[in-house]
Design an enzyme around this catalytic site. Structure first.
Site, PDB file in Angstrom:
ATOM      1  N   SER A 119       1.548  -9.987  -0.763  1.00  0.00           N
ATOM      2  CA  SER A 119       1.211  -8.559  -0.686  1.00  0.00           C
ATOM      3  C   SER A 119       1.627  -7.917   0.630  1.00  0.00           C
ATOM      4  O   SER A 119       1.849  -6.707   0.693  1.00  0.00           O
ATOM      5  CB  SER A 119      -0.292  -8.369  -0.903  1.00  0.00           C
ATOM      6  OG  SER A 119      -1.037  -9.180  -0.006  1.00  0.00           O
ATOM      7  N   LYS A 174       0.806  -1.221   0.000  1.00  0.00           N
ATOM      8  CA  LYS A 174       0.000   0.000   0.000  1.00  0.00           C
ATOM      9  C   LYS A 174       0.842   1.276   0.000  1.00  0.00           C
ATOM     10  O   LYS A 174       0.408   2.311  -0.483  1.00  0.00           O
ATOM     11  CB  LYS A 174      -0.955  -0.006   1.187  1.00  0.00           C
ATOM     12  CG  LYS A 174      -2.074  -1.040   0.998  1.00  0.00           C
ATOM     13  CD  LYS A 174      -3.304  -0.690   1.799  1.00  0.00           C
ATOM     14  CE  LYS A 174      -4.452  -1.611   1.434  1.00  0.00           C
ATOM     15  NZ  LYS A 174      -4.247  -2.996   1.944  1.00  0.00           N
ATOM     16  N   GLU A 177      -9.706   6.894   3.892  1.00  0.00           N
ATOM     17  CA  GLU A 177     -10.573   5.999   4.652  1.00  0.00           C
ATOM     18  C   GLU A 177      -9.784   4.726   4.879  1.00  0.00           C
ATOM     19  O   GLU A 177      -8.866   4.402   4.123  1.00  0.00           O
ATOM     20  CB  GLU A 177     -11.851   5.697   3.872  1.00  0.00           C
ATOM     21  CG  GLU A 177     -11.777   4.518   2.917  1.00  0.00           C
ATOM     22  CD  GLU A 177     -10.828   4.731   1.747  1.00  0.00           C
ATOM     23  OE1 GLU A 177     -10.625   5.889   1.344  1.00  0.00           O
ATOM     24  OE2 GLU A 177     -10.273   3.730   1.253  1.00  0.00           O
TER      25      GLU A 177
HETATM   26  C1  LIG Z   1      -5.114  -4.030   1.748  1.00  0.00           C
HETATM   27  C2  LIG Z   1      -4.404  -5.283   1.498  1.00  0.00           C
HETATM   28  C3  LIG Z   1      -4.803  -6.176   0.468  1.00  0.00           C
HETATM   29  C4  LIG Z   1      -6.029  -5.975  -0.363  1.00  0.00           C
HETATM   30  O1  LIG Z   1      -6.052  -4.820  -1.143  1.00  0.00           O
HETATM   31  P1  LIG Z   1      -5.812  -4.821  -2.699  1.00  0.00           P
HETATM   32  O2  LIG Z   1      -6.112  -3.427  -3.097  1.00  0.00           O
HETATM   33  O3  LIG Z   1      -6.752  -5.810  -3.327  1.00  0.00           O
HETATM   34  O4  LIG Z   1      -4.399  -5.197  -2.936  1.00  0.00           O
HETATM   35  C5  LIG Z   1      -4.034  -7.303   0.255  1.00  0.00           C
HETATM   36  N1  LIG Z   1      -2.951  -7.586   1.004  1.00  0.00           N
HETATM   37  C6  LIG Z   1      -2.539  -6.759   1.997  1.00  0.00           C
HETATM   38  C7  LIG Z   1      -1.329  -7.136   2.777  1.00  0.00           C
HETATM   39  C8  LIG Z   1      -3.254  -5.594   2.276  1.00  0.00           C
HETATM   40  O5  LIG Z   1      -2.836  -4.795   3.272  1.00  0.00           O
END
Ligand SMILES: *Cc1c(COP(=O)(O)O)cnc(C)c1O
Length: 400
Positions: free
Chosen positions: A378, A90, A112
């Protein structure tokens, strides 16, 4: 060409657009006119890439997971977004949007947040840049995500608990939009995923596309060709998946397989699998697939993973799903938990619960042994330790 990218009018196929109240028209239109010239300018790119390198720690490694590869009969690489500063992808987006806001002369940042991850990333970059920051968060989420609330406060952000509706993400978003309506001249609204009115989905996808830009170079180095056979990621709103696939969208040699949150199962009420079971509607200014009742009331989504329980999915992924360009499978809570323990024990990497959903796709797949598979991790699992410990399998407990 570029048939899976956004079109001139802000749509991916029939999804997307900007369905916004009159009062926001000028603000969104200003953003639409300015975002590309700014984020494609040399001066922006210089500052953006410098921060990604020295502050975030990019490029994130592309790690060949030997033991996982043996288990699943392929050549599995993990794209390590979990190693970024603040622990997930993010931050790539938050840095980009703050730099854009500054260049548009906006001095106040709002955002948000649901689980708090986007709020923390935004508060982090606002601290770095010395900008005032208010984060809207459902009052229920403020209670549930206490650690992230404390992190945001320590970073100097004002966390604003929203008491309306179900007191979760959807209500926080409504409140952020209300704020934006009242302060359009000086306020920039940082959206955390590939959702919201055009141009946000495209803006966020471009800011996250650094992931697949790096993949091209890293795969060339490791596999002697810039493309993989398969790309895998989890989908909440869609931003880490969008970044992972961005530069391969129109390369049909590359298969795209994504995971959305099945919760307790798509045949139960407790799910967040909006692509597989949702219907077309307008949510947060965009025509997308949403979980809604017959008369259009949003159904509160459920997933064990707070980052995946958004009641819709961004327009890019709606189109990829509908056209069959991407396979999107629901992954249930128990499957994600199993996958998290497997990665932890085979590779020594504790993944975020969101990322565990992508990992849980592996046992559902059939690979050829020489296939190159890239899966995006992610985020890291520190924030999910309580949940993991609660669900620790018996034999793993004894192992110690
Ligand atoms: C917020 C988040 C997601 C989901 O958000 P996307 O916009 O679909 O990527 C996935 N993995 C992590 C670690 C997150 O913090």
């Amino acid at each position: 060409m570029n048939s899976y990218q956004i079109d001139q009018s802000g749509f991916y196929g029939s999804y997307g657009g900007a369905y916004i109240p009159e009062i926001l028209y000028k603000t969104v239109e200003d953003l639409r006119r300015q975002y590309l010239p700014i984020i494609e300018s040399e001066e922006f790119l210089h500052e953006y890439y410098q921060l990604l390198r020295d502050y975030v720690g990019r490029p994130s490694p592309l790690y060949y997971a030997r033991r996982m590869s043996e288990r699943y009969g392929c050549r599995l690489y993990l794209k390590r977004e979990d190693l970024n500063h603040t622990g997930a992808h993010k931050i790539n987006n938050a840095i980009g949007q703050v730099l854009l806001a500054r260049r548009m002369g906006k001095r106040r940042i709002i955002a948000e947040t649901g689980a708090g991850q986007h709020g923390v990333a935004t508060a982090t970059v606002c601290a770095l840049m010395g900008l005032p920051c208010r984060v809207y968060m459902g009052a229920l989420d403020v209670k549930r995500q206490h650690v992230n609330v404390e992190r945001m406060r320590m970073l100097g952000a004002e966390v604003y608990p929203v008491e309306s509706g179900n007191k979760t993400l959807k209500d926080a978003t409504n409140e952020a939009i209300r704020d934006w309506c009242c302060h359009p001249a000086d306020t920039f609204y940082i959206i955390g995923s590939t959702v919201g009115p055009h141009p946000y989905p495209d803006l966020v996808a471009r800011l996250q596309s650094v992931i697949s830009q790096e993949l091209k170079v890293q795969l060339q180095e490791k596999e002697d060709r810039p493309w993989p056979d398969v790309l895998m990621a989890c989908v909440g709103g869609g931003s880490n998946a969008a970044g992972t696939i961005y530069h391969y969208l129109d390369d049909t040699r590359v298969r795209i397989v994504l995971a959305e949150a099945g919760g307790l199962g798509i045949d139960t009420e407790q799910t967040a699998a909006s692509l597989n079971i949702g219907t077309v509607g307008i949510l947060h200014g965009s025509r997308i697939k949403v979980m809604q009742t017959e008369d259009g009331q949003i159904i509160e989504p459920y997933s064990i993973s707070a980052g995946l329980d958004y009641p819709g999915t961004g327009p890019m992924h709606c189109n990829l799903f509908e056209t069959g360009r991407a396979t999107v499978l629901p992954v249930n809570d128990d499957e994600a938990l199993r996958a998290a323990f497997e990665l932890t024990r085979l590779e020594g990497i504790i993944p975020a619960l969101e990322s565990s959903h992508a990992l849980a796709l592996l046992p559902k797949m059939k690979f050829r042994p020489d296939e190159v598979v890239v899966l995006t991790v992610s985020g890291r699992g520190d924030k999910d330790l309580d949940t993991y410990l609660k669900h620790m399998p018996q034999q793993e407990t004894k192992n110690k």
